[in-house]
Design a protein around this motif. Structure first.
Motif, mmCIF file in Angstrom:
data_model
loop_
_atom_site.group_PDB
_atom_site.id
_atom_site.type_symbol
_atom_site.label_atom_id
_atom_site.label_comp_id
_atom_site.label_asym_id
_atom_site.label_seq_id
_atom_site.Cartn_x
_atom_site.Cartn_y
_atom_site.Cartn_z
ATOM 1 N N UNK A 276 -4.676 95.590 -39.479
ATOM 2 C CA UNK A 276 -4.914 96.855 -38.790
ATOM 3 C C UNK A 276 -5.930 97.710 -39.532
ATOM 4 N N UNK A 277 -6.769 97.042 -40.341
ATOM 5 C CA UNK A 277 -7.795 97.715 -41.138
ATOM 6 C C UNK A 277 -7.190 98.745 -42.086
ATOM 7 N N UNK A 278 -5.938 98.516 -42.478
ATOM 8 C CA UNK A 278 -5.239 99.353 -43.461
ATOM 9 C C UNK A 278 -5.304 100.832 -43.104
ATOM 10 N N UNK A 279 -5.105 101.145 -41.837
ATOM 11 C CA UNK A 279 -5.132 102.545 -41.411
ATOM 12 C C UNK A 279 -3.876 103.297 -41.838
ATOM 13 N N UNK A 280 -2.733 102.547 -41.918
ATOM 14 C CA UNK A 280 -1.470 103.157 -42.313
ATOM 15 C C UNK A 280 -0.825 102.336 -43.431
ATOM 16 N N UNK A 281 0.033 103.022 -44.199
ATOM 17 C CA UNK A 281 0.731 102.370 -45.290
ATOM 18 C C UNK A 281 1.898 101.566 -44.743
ATOM 19 N N UNK A 282 1.861 100.247 -44.987
ATOM 20 C CA UNK A 282 2.882 99.337 -44.463
ATOM 21 C C UNK A 282 3.327 98.403 -45.578
ATOM 22 N N UNK A 283 4.621 98.197 -45.679
ATOM 23 C CA UNK A 283 5.169 97.174 -46.562
ATOM 24 C C UNK A 283 6.410 96.604 -45.900
ATOM 25 N N UNK A 284 6.343 95.314 -45.526
ATOM 26 C CA UNK A 284 7.450 94.647 -44.838
ATOM 27 C C UNK A 284 7.833 93.367 -45.578
ATOM 28 N N UNK A 285 9.133 93.171 -45.738
ATOM 29 C CA UNK A 285 9.664 91.924 -46.278
ATOM 30 C C UNK A 285 10.456 91.224 -45.189
ATOM 31 N N UNK A 286 10.161 89.934 -44.958
ATOM 32 C CA UNK A 286 10.801 89.241 -43.846
ATOM 33 C C UNK A 286 11.289 87.842 -44.201
ATOM 34 N N UNK A 287 12.160 87.298 -43.344
ATOM 35 C CA UNK A 287 12.647 85.931 -43.487
ATOM 36 C C UNK A 287 13.072 85.428 -42.120
#
Length: 470
Positions: A276-287
């Protein structure tokens, strides 16, 4: 082009529903108001004054130009070639979404894939010759019911929890974020393909028929499905590897969930962006997981067949971090995923995207286990670690954004005696947000010796991709 689509859609709606074209046009203009000055917007036609019944259209296309270093012993159109230049349509899609009632919606996606000068159509010469008239088919076709909607229908305020139930041909997949990837918001020139563990085997272009649920539990985003895999019936050789054979007809089960530490993502469709062109701060951990009982088969000895369960596990992390001064619009995008695949003993799958090659019968040199063209070891029983990183350069133009990227995949396949290292390096050139993208990318792949199971050579491929999303 967009104006023509709006007018065409309005005329169709007028003829079907007898509604006032001027009124619909007004709704369409309001709905396509641009939130970001660089984004073109969307074609959305509101069907009532509340805006909770609507019709939305989307069009995307990806055109590829390539220079391919072919594997040893390759012929193209009957002529031996070490290197091949080609052009093709990687994807061409039309999406139609409709919110029929506040509770009920329909999602349709149609299009073609992988058409080049020699692939994607019929065979032979003439009107239906090689590469011509690529089939146009449904990718997604499902209905969905809002059990607990994202926003309260009376107040319009967001609900802390939401739940949706659907059925049909769908891509609400399990395993990983990349298994649910958007093809219009990729970080690199394309997806690595091994992210779809049953691609074009027990599925239809990464879709299966079944039922699914998805939604949110506060900051946990989830999706689960029960499906009827597409039928496979390959016959294994004596003492050979496991092959795809699910004739017993067992159901498949899949799921994926991720925890969102910072900004939350809206999952109105199954497709999760990789960029997303780093427009917003995102950090997701998934499984996530995928499992299908008795989905493959081997033949350890003459006329003795054994069935094997297919199971795939995935764990990943995805982050987008804006960096520096806000007016510079810089940012880092990072994704990393680990896959564990179990398809049965020594299962190995080999494939090459838009592969132009066929076997040269006169070639007498050393051949690769992968075969000809741009074939590579795609996946199999074993492990794959894949990571990619991209960085949006500081703003220097009101129209153009530049984002270099790098991909790396480490493949540890049980059927081989040496790990494989795969690289992609390139840059995205974005025009007007993410609606128009040009990608320049170079990829490097190892080639394995059939007898030793070890790498003996490497080949490369240069890609120039042109992408439009409306």
């Amino acid at each position: 082009m967009k104006k023509l689509l709006i007018i065409f859609s309005l005329l169709v709606l007028q003829s079907v529903n007898g509604q006032d074209t001027v009124s619909l046009k007004k709704h369409a203009e309001v709905a396509s108001t641009e939130k970001n000055p660089l984004d073109i917007g969307e074609l959305k036609i509101n069907l009532n004054s509340r805006g909770d019944q609507w019709l939305k259209f989307s069009i995307s296309s990806q055109i590829w130009l390539r220079s391919i270093e072919n594997n040893p012993g390759t012929a193209v159109n009957g002529v031996p070639q070490d290197q091949t230049y080609d052009a093709g349509i990687r994807r061409m899609r039309l999406i139609v979404q409709s919110q029929v009632t506040p509770f009920y919606s329909v999602f349709l996606q149609m299009g073609i894939n992988n058409q080049s000068f020699i692939s994607g159509g019929g065979t032979g010469t003439g009107n239906n010759g090689a590469g011509k008239k690529s089939p146009f088919f449904f990718h997604d076709a499902y209905n969905e019911f809002a059990v607990i909607p994202r926003n309260n229908f009376q107040t319009g305020k967001p609900n802390r929890y939401n739940l949706y139930l659907g059925a049909g041909l769908h891509s609400w997949n399990g395993v990983s974020r990349l298994t649910n990837a958007s093809t219009t918001k990729m970080l690199a020139g394309d997806l690595p393909v091994f992210n779809f563990p049953t691609i074009e085997i027990a599925d239809q272009f990464a879709r299966q028929l079944g039922i699914f649920v998805h939604g949110e539990l506060d900051r946990i985003n989830y999706r689960f499905s029960v499906n009827k895999p597409f039928a496979t019936s390959l016959k294994p050789t004596v003492g050979g590897p496991a092959v795809d054979n699910n004739q017993s007809g067992k159901l498949s089960y899949a799921g994926y969930a991720f925890y969102q530490f910072f900004n939350k993502e809206v999952t109105a469709t199954s497709f999760l962006p990789g960029n997303n062109l780093a427009r917003k701060k995102v950090l997701n951990l998934g499984a996530g997981f995928y499992t299908n009982k008795d989905a493959s088969q081997s033949q350890p000895s003459e006329n003795r067949f054994e069935s094997h369960d297919v199971s795939i596990l995935g764990a990943d992390v995805y982050t987008e971090l804006p960096l520096g001064a806000q007016n510079k619009e810089m940012g880092l995008t990072l994704y990393s995923v680990f896959y564990n695949y179990n398809y049965g003993p020594n299962y190995l799958r080999i494939s090459g995207l838009l592969n132009p090659g066929t076997v040269d019968p006169l070639f007498s040199g050393q051949k690769a286990l992968e075969g000809v063209g741009n074939n590579r070891v795609l996946m199999g029983t074993g492990n794959i670690w894949f990571s990619q990183v991209g960085f949006v350069l500081p703003k220097f133009s009101h129209v153009l954004k530049v984002q270099p990227f790098f991909n790396y995949a480490l493949k540890d396949m049980k059927a081989l005696r040496q790990n494989g290292n795969y690289y992609d390096i390139g840059a995205n050139f974005y025009l007007y947000g993410q609606n128009a993208r040009i990608v320049a990318q170079y990829s490097s792949r190892p080639l394995y010796n059939t007898a030793s199971g070890k790498v003996f050579d490497r080949k490369g491929e240069f890609l120039l991709s042109f992408q439009i999303v409306l």
